[in-house]
Motif scaffolding. Structure first.
Motif, PDB file in Angstrom:
ATOM      1  N   LYS A   6       0.888  -1.177   0.000  1.00  0.00           N
ATOM      2  CA  LYS A   6       0.000   0.000   0.000  1.00  0.00           C
ATOM      3  C   LYS A   6       0.922   1.223   0.000  1.00  0.00           C
ATOM      4  O   LYS A   6       1.358   1.691   1.049  1.00  0.00           O
ATOM      5  N   PHE A  31      -2.782  -2.871  -2.905  1.00  0.00           N
ATOM      6  CA  PHE A  31      -3.967  -2.155  -2.457  1.00  0.00           C
ATOM      7  C   PHE A  31      -4.538  -1.356  -3.627  1.00  0.00           C
ATOM      8  O   PHE A  31      -3.754  -0.806  -4.390  1.00  0.00           O
ATOM      9  N   VAL A  43       2.851  -6.191   5.529  1.00  0.00           N
ATOM     10  CA  VAL A  43       2.347  -5.034   4.781  1.00  0.00           C
ATOM     11  C   VAL A  43       3.487  -4.031   4.627  1.00  0.00           C
ATOM     12  O   VAL A  43       4.177  -3.705   5.597  1.00  0.00           O
ATOM     13  N   ALA A  45       3.931  -0.242   3.696  1.00  0.00           N
ATOM     14  CA  ALA A  45       2.863   0.755   3.707  1.00  0.00           C
ATOM     15  C   ALA A  45       3.318   2.198   3.748  1.00  0.00           C
ATOM     16  O   ALA A  45       4.294   2.558   4.417  1.00  0.00           O
ATOM     17  N   PRO A  48      -1.558   3.796   5.264  1.00  0.00           N
ATOM     18  CA  PRO A  48      -2.624   2.801   5.154  1.00  0.00           C
ATOM     19  C   PRO A  48      -3.921   3.370   5.718  1.00  0.00           C
ATOM     20  O   PRO A  48      -3.890   4.097   6.716  1.00  0.00           O
ATOM     21  N   LEU A  52      -7.213  -0.756   8.277  1.00  0.00           N
ATOM     22  CA  LEU A  52      -6.723  -1.788   7.334  1.00  0.00           C
ATOM     23  C   LEU A  52      -5.838  -2.814   8.058  1.00  0.00           C
ATOM     24  O   LEU A  52      -6.043  -4.031   7.944  1.00  0.00           O
TER      25      LEU A  52
END
Ligand code: NDP
Ligand code: OXD
Length: 309
Positions: A6, A31, A43, A45, A48, A52
Motif C-alpha cells: 500500500k 492495495f 504489509v 505501507a 494505510p 486496514l
C-alpha cells in the motif's frame, strides 16, 4: 508468504517490480485489492487507511516506506503487538542531506533578499555571513539529523544538536530533553527540524521556541507539518523575529491555495519532497526486514510504538 503493498499510487508498479526482483518466494497483492485479509502476513505501507492493518489477524510485520511512522500510528486501531519497522535507506538520507544543505545556504546567503531584488530588477548588493559565522541547530539527531550535521560541518557551519536522550559527538555540541532546549535555541541561528512527529514533539515549532531564537533567525522544517504552529510562524516572520523559513511539510498537504504561507516573501516552499523514498534503493531495507522475520532474527530499525518513533 503473502505481502500487501500500500504505497503512493504512482510508485506501486516500481515497488512491485523491486519486491519481485529482490525478495524471492512472496505472493504480492497491491492495495486496494487485499483478498482474504487473514492471508496477509506482511504489509509494506505508506498511509494505510484507518482499520486496514487491524483487519489482518495473521499480520507479522509492517514496514513503513517512510522514515516517519506517524502516518501509521495515527490509526488508533493499529495492532500494537505487530512489529513496525521504519525506513532507513542511504538514498533517503542523501536526499535529506542535499535538502538541508540547500536550505541552510538559502538562509545564510539570504537568497530571499536576492530573489526579491531580482523580481524588482534592483541591484542591491549586501554582504552575507560565511558558514563559520553561522550556527545551525538541528532538532533530532537521529539517522537524518546526524548525516545533515556531518555535511553542514563539512561546509564550515557550526553545528549543534538537540535530542531526547544525551548524545556525544566530536564536533557537535549536543543538548537533550526539555531542560536542554533553552540553551540549544538561544545558540541557534538556523533551526532545522528533523524530529519525528510524536505526542511530545507536536507543535514544538511555535511561539515559545521562536521567542528563544536570536533575532533574525531562520527556520527549516523538514520533519512534519504538525511540528509547526503556522500562525505563530507567520507572526514571528512579520515581527522580524524570524527572517526566513524553508518549509517542506505542512499541517494540511497539499498546502491549500489560500494558505498565507504561499505568498509570504520570506518563505520558501517545497511539496514534501525534501527526500522521497525510492523503491529501487529502499528495497534493500525491505528485503532485510523480511529476511530477518523469516529467520526469526531481531528486526533492524524497529519502531518503539510507545515512543512513536
Ligand atoms: P530517527 O528516529 O533516526 O531520529 C529521531 C531523532 O529525534 C532522535 O535523535 C531522537 O532522539 C529525536 N527525538 C525524538 N523525540 C524527541 C523529543 N521529544 N525531544 C527531543 N528529541 C527527540 O529519525 P530520522 O532521522 O530517520 O527521521 C526523522 C524524521 O524526519 C522522520 O520521523 C520524518 O518525520 C522526517 N522525514 C521527512 C522527510 C521529508 O521528505 N520531509 C523524509 C524523511 C523523514 P534520541 O536520539 O534521543 O532518540
Ligand atoms: C518520510 C517521508 O518519513 O517521506 O520518509 O516523509
Amino acid at each position: 508468504m503473502k505481502v500487501l503493498l500500500k504505497t503512493d499510487r504512482y510508485l506501486i508498479g516500481r515497488w512491485k517490480d523491486a519486491v519481485y526482483q529482490h525478495v524471492p518466494g512472496l505472493e504480492i497483492v497491491t492495495f486496494p485489492f487485499v483478498g482474504d485479509p487473514s492471508d496477509i502476513e506482511v504489509v509494506i505501507a505508506w498511509e494505510p487507511p484507518q482499520g486496514l492493518l487491524a483487519s489482518m489477524p495473521n499480520l507479522k510485520l509492517v514496514i513503513s516506506t517512510g522514515a516517519g511512522v506517524d502516518h501509521i500510528l495515527k490509526d488508533k486501531t493499529f495492532p500494537r503487538d505487530v512489529p513496525l519497522v521504519r525506513m532507513v535507506d542511504p538514498g533517503l538520507t542523501q536526499g535529506m542531506v542535499e535538502y538541508v544543505v540547500m536550505a541552510a545556504l538559502l538562509c545564510s546567503r539570504r537568497m530571499h533578499r536576492a530573489f526579491s531584488a531580482q523580481a524588482r530588477k534592483m541591484w542591491e548588493p549586501e554582504t552575507v555571513p560565511l558558514a563559520p559565522e553561522v550556527t545551525v541547530g538541528i532538532m533530532g539527531m537521529g539517522v537524518l539529523g546526524r548525516a545533515c550535521a556531518g555535511a553542514l560541518l563539512g561546509m564550515g557551519y557550526n553545528v549543534i544538536g538537540w535530542s531526547r536522550t544525551p548524545k556525544k559527538f566530536d564536533e557537535v555540541q549536543t543538548f537533550d530533553g526539555i531542560e536542554g532546549l533553552e540553551k540549544f535555541l538561544t545558540r541557534t541561528q538556523i533551526l532545522v527540524c528533523l524530529l519525528p512527529l510524536t505526542a511530545e514533539t507536536e507543535g514544538i515549532l511555535g511561539r515559545g521556541t521562536f521567542n528563544r531564537l536570536p533575532p533574525g533567525a531562520a527556520v527549516i522544517n523538514a520533519g512534519r507539518g504538525a511540528h509547526m504552529i503556522e500562525a505563530d510562524l507567520l507572526r514571528a516572520l512579520d515581527m522580524g523575529k524570524i527572517e526566513v523559513a524553508v518549509l517542506d511539510v505542512f499541517n494540511e498537504e497539499p498546502l491549500p491555495v489560500d494558505n498565507p504561507l504561499w505568498d509570504h516573501p520570506r518563505v520558501f516552499i517545497t511539496p514534501h519532497t525534501a527526500s522521497v523514498t525510492t523503491p529501487e534503493s529502499a528495497i534493500v531495507s525491505v528485503a532485510d526486514a523480511i529476511d530477518e522475520l523469516r529467520k526469526g532474527l531481531p528486526l533492524s530499525n524497529l519502531v518503539n510504538v510507545e515512543l512513536g518513533y
